[in-house]
Write a protein that holds these residues in place. Structure first.
Motif, PDB file in Angstrom:
ATOM      1  N   LEU A 223      51.138  40.826  36.211  1.00 54.59           N
ATOM      2  CA  LEU A 223      50.566  39.618  35.604  1.00 54.59           C
ATOM      3  C   LEU A 223      51.650  38.545  35.605  1.00 54.59           C
ATOM      4  N   VAL A 224      52.006  38.146  36.837  1.00 52.51           N
ATOM      5  CA  VAL A 224      53.103  37.208  37.057  1.00 52.51           C
ATOM      6  C   VAL A 224      52.614  35.950  37.764  1.00 52.51           C
ATOM      7  N   THR A 225      51.612  36.083  38.620  1.00 51.60           N
ATOM      8  CA  THR A 225      51.156  34.976  39.458  1.00 51.60           C
ATOM      9  C   THR A 225      49.736  34.550  39.098  1.00 51.60           C
ATOM     10  N   ASP A 226      49.333  33.419  39.657  1.00 48.38           N
ATOM     11  CA  ASP A 226      47.959  32.953  39.468  1.00 48.38           C
ATOM     12  C   ASP A 226      46.968  33.947  40.073  1.00 48.38           C
ATOM     13  N   ALA A 227      47.329  34.546  41.212  1.00 41.94           N
ATOM     14  CA  ALA A 227      46.445  35.532  41.835  1.00 41.94           C
ATOM     15  C   ALA A 227      46.271  36.756  40.939  1.00 41.94           C
ATOM     16  N   HIS A 228      47.365  37.224  40.328  1.00 43.33           N
ATOM     17  CA  HIS A 228      47.261  38.339  39.381  1.00 43.33           C
ATOM     18  C   HIS A 228      46.292  37.982  38.252  1.00 43.33           C
ATOM     19  N   GLN A 229      46.477  36.795  37.695  1.00 46.03           N
ATOM     20  CA  GLN A 229      45.644  36.359  36.572  1.00 46.03           C
ATOM     21  C   GLN A 229      44.172  36.297  36.969  1.00 46.03           C
ATOM     22  N   ALA A 230      43.893  35.767  38.154  1.00 44.88           N
ATOM     23  CA  ALA A 230      42.505  35.677  38.613  1.00 44.88           C
ATOM     24  C   ALA A 230      41.910  37.069  38.826  1.00 44.88           C
ATOM     25  N   GLY A 231      42.719  37.993  39.358  1.00 46.95           N
ATOM     26  CA  GLY A 231      42.234  39.354  39.546  1.00 46.95           C
ATOM     27  C   GLY A 231      41.903  40.030  38.235  1.00 46.95           C
ATOM     28  N   TRP A 232      42.780  39.860  37.249  1.00 51.41           N
ATOM     29  CA  TRP A 232      42.508  40.449  35.935  1.00 51.41           C
ATOM     30  C   TRP A 232      41.298  39.781  35.276  1.00 51.41           C
ATOM     31  N   ALA A 233      41.116  38.488  35.498  1.00 52.84           N
ATOM     32  CA  ALA A 233      39.952  37.800  34.922  1.00 52.84           C
ATOM     33  C   ALA A 233      38.658  38.432  35.429  1.00 52.84           C
ATOM     34  N   GLN A 234      38.641  38.875  36.686  1.00 49.55           N
ATOM     35  CA  GLN A 234      37.461  39.560  37.217  1.00 49.55           C
ATOM     36  C   GLN A 234      37.247  40.899  36.513  1.00 49.55           C
ATOM     37  N   VAL A 235      38.338  41.588  36.203  1.00 46.75           N
ATOM     38  CA  VAL A 235      38.229  42.847  35.457  1.00 46.75           C
ATOM     39  C   VAL A 235      37.633  42.585  34.077  1.00 46.75           C
ATOM     40  N   VAL A 236      38.171  41.586  33.377  1.00 44.17           N
ATOM     41  CA  VAL A 236      37.691  41.262  32.030  1.00 44.17           C
ATOM     42  C   VAL A 236      36.221  40.870  32.065  1.00 44.17           C
ATOM     43  N   THR A 237      35.828  40.061  33.029  1.00 40.84           N
ATOM     44  CA  THR A 237      34.430  39.640  33.138  1.00 40.84           C
ATOM     45  C   THR A 237      33.513  40.835  33.320  1.00 40.84           C
ATOM     46  N   ALA A 238      33.918  41.784  34.172  1.00 44.61           N
ATOM     47  CA  ALA A 238      33.094  42.971  34.411  1.00 44.61           C
ATOM     48  C   ALA A 238      32.966  43.822  33.148  1.00 44.61           C
TER      49      ALA A 238
END
Length: 372
Positions: free
Chosen positions: A78-93
């Protein structure tokens, strides 16, 4: 004692209310993209536990900087914008299934199986061998280089930045990992910390880094965003390790993390079970002690898929929640199965025959289905 406390009784941590007292324990799955970005498969994986009725999920440890923190290959970060966007998809699911989810934040320190030169509190080789199936390095650990004071400031900054990204990604909170022999636990443990500066010596100094991180993260979090801490006596490579001074050490540790702003304490006891490692070496129960001492919600761990034991612990006010790890892998619907009186599928290490990743687990599961 009420029946089925774990499955039927709502829980509360800070402002967060959970449907029941079952928590998914964080488990490393090494299933992110090479750069640490969470995948669509990870989103589906975590959503299954929410769908299966777990009141709270704690997602696997995400590394907090791209210098020394990463533990192994394909670990999420959880260091980059891409990491954050990927985790946001996890949270949404997860939230689409009505779930609640916290992210664990971790720094490997001396036990990294990924970085070229691990850094740690002191130049002391970790005991044991590297975990099989994780990372491109195997065999004995090397001797780490010593973190400078500037390095330590950067460690704190990494945790703070990752926590802010977790909040922006939609997580309900973060869990700071000071357990199992990773960096913050290396600072806490006298065998791995022989420093003579403000981060070494007595237990208050050895716990200073963890408390600094907790207080800094808490100060920057918005109201309602949870900041908890995971602690353990045992290390991944030292399953029989106990805090030297029993309740005296435990009291200082629990008091300190509470004063630093922790919203909950998660005591990991997975190595040899709840009865063994949620107690001092002389047998005093640590989860109930943490509750009485701090007034914080406490998550117990270690073989607590046994619903009778889980209910006994909650009914005796020894803990507020129970976290389940390996058994949940074969029972993502564990709370629903228990509520319906259905048997649980017994965990077997055979499920890792193709590896520890989500894809490897799915391959093994499909094989079992074909062979039935």
């Amino acid at each position: 004692m009420a029946a089925k406390l774990t499955t039927d009784t709502p829980g509360q941590i800070g402002l967060l209310r959970t449907a029941n007292r079952f928590v998914l324990a964080p488990m490393s799955r090494a299933s992110a993209y090479k750069d640490g970005t969470p995948t669509a498969a990870m989103a589906r994986y975590y959503a299954e536990f929410a769908k299966g009725g777990f009141g709270l999920l704690i997602a696997e440890g995400a590394f907090t900087d791209d210098v020394f923190a990463q533990s192994y290959s394909n670990q999420p970060g959880l260091v980059t914008d891409a990491h954050q966007a990927g985790w946001a998809q996890v949270v949404t699911a997860v939230k689409a299934e009505g779930g609640r989810i916290i992210l664990q934040l971790i720094h490997a320190g001396a036990v990294s199986q990924h970085v070229d030169t691990p850094h740690a509190p002191s130049a002391i080789r970790p005991k044991g061998s590297m975990l099989v199936g994780y990372g491109h390095k195997q065999g004995a650990y090397g001797i780490p280089e010593v973190l400078s004071l500037d390095d330590i400031d950067n460690v704190v900054g990494g945790f703070v930045s990752a926590a802010k990204r977790a909040e922006r990604a939609g997580f309900d909170g973060v869990e700071i990992h000071c357990a199992n022999g990773y960096l913050l636990d290396q600072f806490l443990t006298p065998e791995s910390n022989t420093r003579t500066d403000k981060y070494g010596g007595d237990i208050a100094n050895r716990l200073r880094l963890t408390c600094d991180i907790l207080s800094e993260v808490k100060a920057r979090a918005t109201t309602g965003f949870l900041v908890g801490v995971r602690l353990s006596q045992a290390k991944a490579t030292e399953p029989d390790y106990f805090w030297h001074n029993g309740l005296q050490d435990a009291g200082q540790i629990f008091d300190s993390v509470a004063a630093a702003g922790a919203d909950f304490i998660h005591l990991a006891s997975e190595a040899k079970g709840y009865a063994y490692h949620s107690a001092t070496k002389s047998g005093e129960n640590l989860t109930s002690f943490a509750k009485r001492l701090t007034g914080l919600p406490v998550i117990a761990n270690g073989g607590l898929q046994d619903v009778s034991l889980a209910n006994e612990i909650l009914g005796a006010d020894q803990a507020d929640f129970v976290a389940v790890g390996k058994t949940a892998l074969l029972n993502p619907d564990l709370p629903k199965r228990l509520r319906a009186g259905l048997p649980l599928r017994a965990f077997s290490y055979d499920m890792f025959k193709y590896g520890v990743t989500i894809d490897a687990q799915e391959k093994w599961t499909q094989e079992q289905t074909v062979n039935v």
